[in-house]
Enzyme design. Structure first.
Site, PDB file in Angstrom:
ATOM      1  N   CYS A   1       0.868  -1.174   0.000  1.00  0.00           N
ATOM      2  CA  CYS A   1       0.000   0.000   0.000  1.00  0.00           C
ATOM      3  C   CYS A   1       0.908   1.229   0.000  1.00  0.00           C
ATOM      4  CB  CYS A   1      -0.998   0.001   1.158  1.00  0.00           C
ATOM      5  SG  CYS A   1      -0.310   0.174   2.802  1.00  0.00           S
TER       6      CYS A   1
ATOM      7  N   CYS B   1       3.747  -0.210  -8.288  1.00  0.00           N
ATOM      8  CA  CYS B   1       4.247  -1.570  -8.152  1.00  0.00           C
ATOM      9  C   CYS B   1       4.705  -2.103  -9.503  1.00  0.00           C
ATOM     10  CB  CYS B   1       3.142  -2.453  -7.575  1.00  0.00           C
ATOM     11  SG  CYS B   1       3.723  -4.061  -7.067  1.00  0.00           S
TER      12      CYS B   1
ATOM     13  N   CYS C   1      -2.053   1.536  -4.333  1.00  0.00           N
ATOM     14  CA  CYS C   1      -0.786   2.201  -4.660  1.00  0.00           C
ATOM     15  C   CYS C   1      -0.651   2.456  -6.150  1.00  0.00           C
ATOM     16  CB  CYS C   1       0.414   1.433  -4.118  1.00  0.00           C
ATOM     17  SG  CYS C   1       0.594  -0.229  -4.747  1.00  0.00           S
TER      18      CYS C   1
END
Length: 133
Positions: free
Chosen positions: A10, A88, A84
């Protein structure tokens, strides 16, 4: 067979991802390696998230927010993101899931309890899937 590596990501690595990691460690024990990280980690955990987890007997007080690193994603089998966005990195052959969860930052304990319980339901399903994989 090696145990699967699950990474929870997150933004701040202070609430959702830490609660998820705590739940998976609690429910799956030593059968899974659990990691968590954040794209912009805070310097400490969200105290309301810690309190909510303590209410169900899970202590996450020793967890420390970690910066998300490409190597951590690369070394994981399952990557669960929680708000997020594109922070990533994506690698072929990994299992990715994005869980739309309320950010507990700045929320009252009642809201954080709902997030905690939502995460538990998702973790129970994930743990079963990992055991049968």
């Amino acid at each position: 067979m090696t145990k699967p590596v699950v990474l929870f990501v997150c933004v701040h690595n202070a609430g959702r991802s830490q609660m998820a990691a705590g739940w998976l460690r609690h429910l799956a024990g030593e059968t899974v390696e659990v990691r968590s990280a954040g794209s912009e980690p805070r310097d400490q955990l969200n105290p309301v998230a810690v309190e909510a987890m303590q209410e169900v007997g899970i202590d996450i007080t020793t967890a420390v927010p970690q910066l998300l690193r490409t190597e951590t994603v690369q070394d994981s089998d399952v990557v669960i993101t929680m708000g997020c966005g594109d922070a990533c990195p994506i690698f072929p052959g990994k299992r990715y899931e994005d869980w739309a969860l309320t950010d507990p930052a700045g929320q009252p304990i009642e809201v954080v309890r709902q997030v905690r319980d939502d995460i538990r339901t998702r973790i129970e399903k994930l743990a079963k899937e990992l055991q049968t994989a």
